[in-house]
Design a protein around this motif. Structure first.
Motif, PDB file in Angstrom:
ATOM      1  N   GLN A   1       0.842  -1.196   0.000  1.00 17.92           N
ATOM      2  CA  GLN A   1       0.000   0.000   0.000  1.00 17.92           C
ATOM      3  C   GLN A   1       0.875   1.242   0.000  1.00 17.92           C
ATOM      4  O   GLN A   1       1.953   1.256   0.597  1.00 17.92           O
ATOM      5  CB  GLN A   1      -0.881  -0.026   1.253  1.00 17.92           C
TER       6      GLN A   1
ATOM      7  N   GLY B   1      -1.150   8.431   1.365  1.00 18.19           N
ATOM      8  CA  GLY B   1      -1.444   8.888   2.714  1.00 18.19           C
ATOM      9  C   GLY B   1      -0.593  10.070   3.099  1.00 18.19           C
ATOM     10  O   GLY B   1       0.211  10.566   2.313  1.00 18.19           O
TER      11      GLY B   1
ATOM     12  N   TRP C   1     -11.915  -0.977   0.785  1.00 15.74           N
ATOM     13  CA  TRP C   1     -11.111  -0.044   1.576  1.00 15.74           C
ATOM     14  C   TRP C   1     -11.760   0.106   2.945  1.00 15.74           C
ATOM     15  O   TRP C   1     -12.984   0.289   3.042  1.00 15.74           O
ATOM     16  CB  TRP C   1     -11.009   1.313   0.891  1.00 15.74           C
ATOM     17  N   TRP C   2     -10.926   0.069   3.968  1.00  9.64           N
ATOM     18  CA  TRP C   2     -11.378   0.177   5.345  1.00  9.64           C
ATOM     19  C   TRP C   2     -10.670   1.357   6.009  1.00  9.64           C
ATOM     20  O   TRP C   2      -9.570   1.736   5.608  1.00  9.64           O
ATOM     21  CB  TRP C   2     -11.040  -1.107   6.106  1.00  9.64           C
ATOM     22  N   ARG C   3     -11.317   1.881   7.031  1.00 11.06           N
ATOM     23  CA  ARG C   3     -10.730   2.998   7.770  1.00 11.06           C
ATOM     24  C   ARG C   3     -10.914   2.742   9.272  1.00 11.06           C
ATOM     25  O   ARG C   3     -11.993   2.337   9.711  1.00 11.06           O
ATOM     26  CB  ARG C   3     -11.406   4.315   7.393  1.00 11.06           C
TER      27      ARG C   3
ATOM     28  N   ARG D   1     -12.638  -0.424  13.184  1.00 13.50           N
ATOM     29  CA  ARG D   1     -12.440  -0.334  11.740  1.00 13.50           C
ATOM     30  C   ARG D   1     -13.785  -0.408  11.028  1.00 13.50           C
ATOM     31  O   ARG D   1     -14.636  -1.233  11.393  1.00 13.50           O
ATOM     32  CB  ARG D   1     -11.529  -1.468  11.278  1.00 13.50           C
TER      33      ARG D   1
ATOM     34  N   ILE E   1     -15.439   1.426   4.194  1.00 16.51           N
ATOM     35  CA  ILE E   1     -15.838   2.688   3.568  1.00 16.51           C
ATOM     36  C   ILE E   1     -16.134   2.536   2.086  1.00 16.51           C
ATOM     37  O   ILE E   1     -16.889   3.335   1.530  1.00 16.51           O
ATOM     38  CB  ILE E   1     -14.794   3.801   3.791  1.00 16.51           C
TER      39      ILE E   1
ATOM     40  N   ASP F   1     -12.199  12.430   8.439  1.00 14.77           N
ATOM     41  CA  ASP F   1     -11.659  11.364   7.586  1.00 14.77           C
ATOM     42  C   ASP F   1     -10.321  10.844   8.118  1.00 14.77           C
ATOM     43  O   ASP F   1      -9.772   9.874   7.586  1.00 14.77           O
ATOM     44  CB  ASP F   1     -11.451  11.863   6.155  1.00 14.77           C
TER      45      ASP F   1
ATOM     46  N   TYR G   1      -5.989   3.852   6.919  1.00 13.58           N
ATOM     47  CA  TYR G   1      -6.711   3.276   5.799  1.00 13.58           C
ATOM     48  C   TYR G   1      -6.008   1.998   5.340  1.00 13.58           C
ATOM     49  O   TYR G   1      -4.782   1.977   5.190  1.00 13.58           O
ATOM     50  CB  TYR G   1      -6.773   4.265   4.644  1.00 13.58           C
ATOM     51  N   SER G   2      -6.819   0.972   5.098  1.00 14.93           N
ATOM     52  CA  SER G   2      -6.265  -0.305   4.662  1.00 14.93           C
ATOM     53  C   SER G   2      -7.050  -0.820   3.463  1.00 14.93           C
ATOM     54  O   SER G   2      -8.280  -0.694   3.427  1.00 14.93           O
ATOM     55  CB  SER G   2      -6.330  -1.342   5.773  1.00 14.93           C
ATOM     56  N   CYS G   3      -6.332  -1.399   2.517  1.00 15.52           N
ATOM     57  CA  CYS G   3      -7.007  -2.036   1.389  1.00 15.52           C
ATOM     58  C   CYS G   3      -7.090  -3.537   1.632  1.00 15.52           C
ATOM     59  O   CYS G   3      -6.229  -4.127   2.293  1.00 15.52           O
ATOM     60  CB  CYS G   3      -6.288  -1.753   0.076  1.00 15.52           C
TER      61      CYS G   3
ATOM     62  N   GLY H   1      -1.621  -0.821   5.646  1.00 13.32           N
ATOM     63  CA  GLY H   1      -2.275   0.307   6.290  1.00 13.32           C
ATOM     64  C   GLY H   1      -1.453   1.577   6.146  1.00 13.32           C
ATOM     65  O   GLY H   1      -0.214   1.532   6.136  1.00 13.32           O
TER      66      GLY H   1
END
Length: 114
Positions: free
Chosen positions: A6, A9, A35-37, A44, A47, A88, A92-94, A107
């Motif tokens: 990743q 950011g 995608w997670w936040r 978590r 999103i 926001d 953030y993680s994919c 992350g």
């Protein structure tokens, strides 16, 4: 074994934009992605999710501002974030899902602050 790297950011001012990306190793042609936040002090949350077949989902708080996309042939996924707000802020993680197995990026911190 699939590895996901990743990037992106950082620290931005409210109203600015950022793009996050994830690159998956290997010859991957079919996958779903999400995608997670995780905001400070919160759990978590999902999103955005983009299945290979089906409808894209965005949580209400990012609709109209964030766009998730993928380059299938290159196993790349992106999260374009516009009009960023202090809320926001978070890690953030994919997530890339291949045949039911999830592979995660490491992350990345996004901080929106004046």
């Amino acid at each position: 074994q699939v590895q996901v790297v990743q990037s992106g950011g950082g620290l931005v001012l409210p109203g600015e934009s950022l793009t996050l990306s994830c690159a998956a190793s290997g010859s991957i042609t079919l996958f779903d992605m999400a995608w997670w936040r995780q905001a400070p002090g919160k759990e978590r949350e999902l999103i955005a999710s983009v299945p290979m077949f089906g409808n894209t989902y965005y949580t209400d708080s990012v609709k109209g501002r964030f766009t998730a996309s993928m380059e299938i042939g290159k196993a790349l996924v992106y999260l374009q974030m516009n009009s960023l707000k202090p809320e926001d802020t978070g890690v953030y993680s994919c997530e890339i899902v291949i045949n039911g197995a999830s592979y995660w990026g490491q992350g990345t911190q996004v901080t929106v602050s004046s």
